[in-house]
Write an enzyme that holds these catalytic residues in place. Structure first.
Site, PDB file in Angstrom:
ATOM      1  N   SER A 337       0.807  -1.224   0.000  1.00  0.00           N
ATOM      2  CA  SER A 337       0.000   0.000   0.000  1.00  0.00           C
ATOM      3  C   SER A 337       0.838   1.271   0.000  1.00  0.00           C
ATOM      4  O   SER A 337       1.887   1.335   0.644  1.00  0.00           O
ATOM      5  CB  SER A 337      -0.908   0.020   1.227  1.00  0.00           C
ATOM      6  N   HIS A 434      -7.577  -0.739   5.668  1.00  0.00           N
ATOM      7  CA  HIS A 434      -7.115  -2.114   5.861  1.00  0.00           C
ATOM      8  C   HIS A 434      -7.264  -2.576   7.311  1.00  0.00           C
ATOM      9  O   HIS A 434      -7.583  -3.745   7.568  1.00  0.00           O
ATOM     10  CB  HIS A 434      -5.662  -2.245   5.408  1.00  0.00           C
TER      11      HIS A 434
END
Length: 504
Positions: A337, A434
């Site tokens: 990410s 997340h």
């Protein structure tokens, strides 16, 4: 042999040529409709025209007794509103939505009367109380909700409402209007969209090189994390050792709603260059034995109007099940990410410390090294030099600076992800996403995104959020209910270093 992408382009061009005359006719008709609406608006005055349109298309709420028997208004009402709205300029749209939300919302007087009646019936039998409660619940329905429901049933109506909500969100975020009625309209529309885009109504599609050219083009255009450079690039991202999935909806055909890109690897990737910029496997066949890990390296929501409607987390869970079915032996699931906002946060921190005369963000030894490399003194001069280097990205061109700054930037980035909070949750939106899904903050990666964009956003650092499937439910509950972030020793070690060397 003609390359596939040229065939796609030619095929698309032929379709466009075949439909050009029809499309031109449609556009001319719509333009005439818009001009007609504009003439009415100009001749009668914009606000008066809005009142006339709204009075005509927003029908009164049926009485409680006739709520299930009243015939729906004609479809032309919805079409007329859609045409009128599309004809307006940005400021006029804001005025129309303000008027719609204020003048055609809830009947507050009726609600108050029913609320009083409910209090008076508390000593009555349960059936009476429940009926009054139901009447009160029905009276809380805004009049405009009927219009929104009817618009959703006409062709392209759902897409129109998604775009309309995007306008509402822009009005709210830009503070163009601070009306509580506007916020209530936004809440009502969000609730409806959440129903219309519920999990059971979404379709999971895998995008491949054989998918329609229009879909491939939209996938390229919507990519918000790692921009697609050319057709070879998109071919790589949907080819061997890669997967691309999208959620679609029957009411918005040909329109991907949220897109997830996955790399199939032997281990968890620690840099994006190996995923999006290397083409060694472009024409190779997949070797199942080399696939042990799924790395989610990009997820992009394509519709601003669906903000807050949970799609991305559902997509990841569906894709995990899909990949487990295809690769039963797959044991590792992780993201790679970006860290948007880290550099902006760091610049703010450096500015604050310069103003307050505090320089504890780096150790004395690190400040001396920065001063030595930049030919400055290890006080505010070195701090100013560091601010400039971070803003320009020039530090990446010096091996000495890269070596000096790595430990400091890594621990600062770890604190930004783990320690900086908004209402008790992670400030960074990607981290929050997340962690809500139950992932573990697993590993920070140095030199993970060396693109100009990666350096400008996060000093080239990326992070893996790992999904341990047996722990995601408990991790999500711990984060959502108790605001506890599950992290590995590497991350916690960096946090410990930050707390030892920095005083915020």
């Amino acid at each position: 042999m003609i390359p596939q992408h040229i065939i796609c382009t030619l095929r698309s061009g032929v379709r466009c040529w075949q439909h050009r005359s029809v499309l031109g006719t449609v556009l001319r008709v719509e333009a005439l409709d818009c001009r007609s609406v504009r003439c009415r608006s100009t001749s009668a005055g914009p606000l008066r025209s809005m009142e006339e349109i709204l009075t005509r298309v927003v029908v009164p709420l049926p009485t409680y007794e006739t709520r299930e028997k009243s015939p729906p208004p004609p479809e032309s009402n919805s079409v007329e509103f859609m045409h009128f709205y599309r004809s307006l300029e940005k400021e006029e749209k804001s005025q129309l939505l303000a008027k719609l939300s204020h003048d055609f919302g809830v009947d507050h007087k009726g609600v108050s009367e029913l609320a009083g009646k409910l209090l008076d019936t508390q000593q009555r039998d349960l059936a009476t109380i429940l009926q009054v409660e139901d009447r009160l619940r029905y009276s809380l329905t805004p009049r405009y909700k009927q219009l929104l429901n009817h618009i959703s049933r006409v062709e392209s109506g759902v897409k129109f409402l998604v775009d309309l909500r995007a306008d509402l969100l822009e009005i709210i975020s830009s503070k163009a209007s601070d009306s509580p009625h506007i916020r209530d309209l936004n809440g009502t529309l969000k609730s409806l969209l959440s129903e219309w885009f519920s999990v059971g109504l979404l379709r999971l599609e895998r995008i491949t090189w054989q998918s329609p050219c229009e879909i491939l083009q939209k996938i390229s255009q919507y990519e918000a994390v790692h921009p697609v450079r050319n057709w070879t690039d998109i071919k790589r991202r949907v080819g061997p050792y890669r997967r691309c999935y999208a959620f679609t909806h029957a009411a918005m055909p040909g329109e991907p709603l949220v897109v997830l890109h996955v790399a199939l690897t032997e281990d968890i990737s620690d840099n994006i260059q190996s995923i999006v910029r290397e083409f060694a496997t472009l024409d190779s066949e997949e070797d199942v034995n080399k696939v042990n890990t799924a790395v989610f390296y990009s997820i992009s929501s394509t519709q601003a109007g669906l903000q807050g409607v949970e799609l991305g987390n559902v997509l990841i869970k569906r894709v995990v099940r899909e990949l487990q079915s295809e690769f039963p032996h797959m044991s590792q699931f992780s993201s790679l990410s970006p860290i948007p906002g880290f550099c902006s946060w760091l610049q703010g921190l450096l500015s604050q410390h310069r103003k307050e005369g505090r320089v504890e963000l780096l150790t004395d030894c690190e400040w001396r090294k920065v001063a030595d490399v930049t030919n400055t003194t290890p006080d505010t001069n070195a701090l100013d030099a560091l601010r400039k280097l971070i803003s320009t990205g020039d530090w990446t061109r010096s091996e000495r600076l890269v070596h000096v700054l790595e430990p400091a930037l890594m621990r600062l980035c770890a604190w930004y992800l783990y320690g900086e909070k908004r209402r008790g949750y992670a400030l960074n939106p990607v981290a929050n996403f997340h962690l809500q899904n139950g992932a573990t903050m697993w590993r920070l990666n140095w030199h993970a995104d060396t693109s100009p964009r990666g350096v400008a956003n996060s000093c080239g650092i990326m992070v893996n959020y790992r999904y341990f499937l047996q722990e995601t439910t408990s991790n999500s509950a711990a984060y959502m209910h108790n605001k506890v972030i599950t992290a590995t020793e590497q991350v916690l070690g960096l946090i410990s270093q930050f707390q030892k060397n920095s005083k915020l």
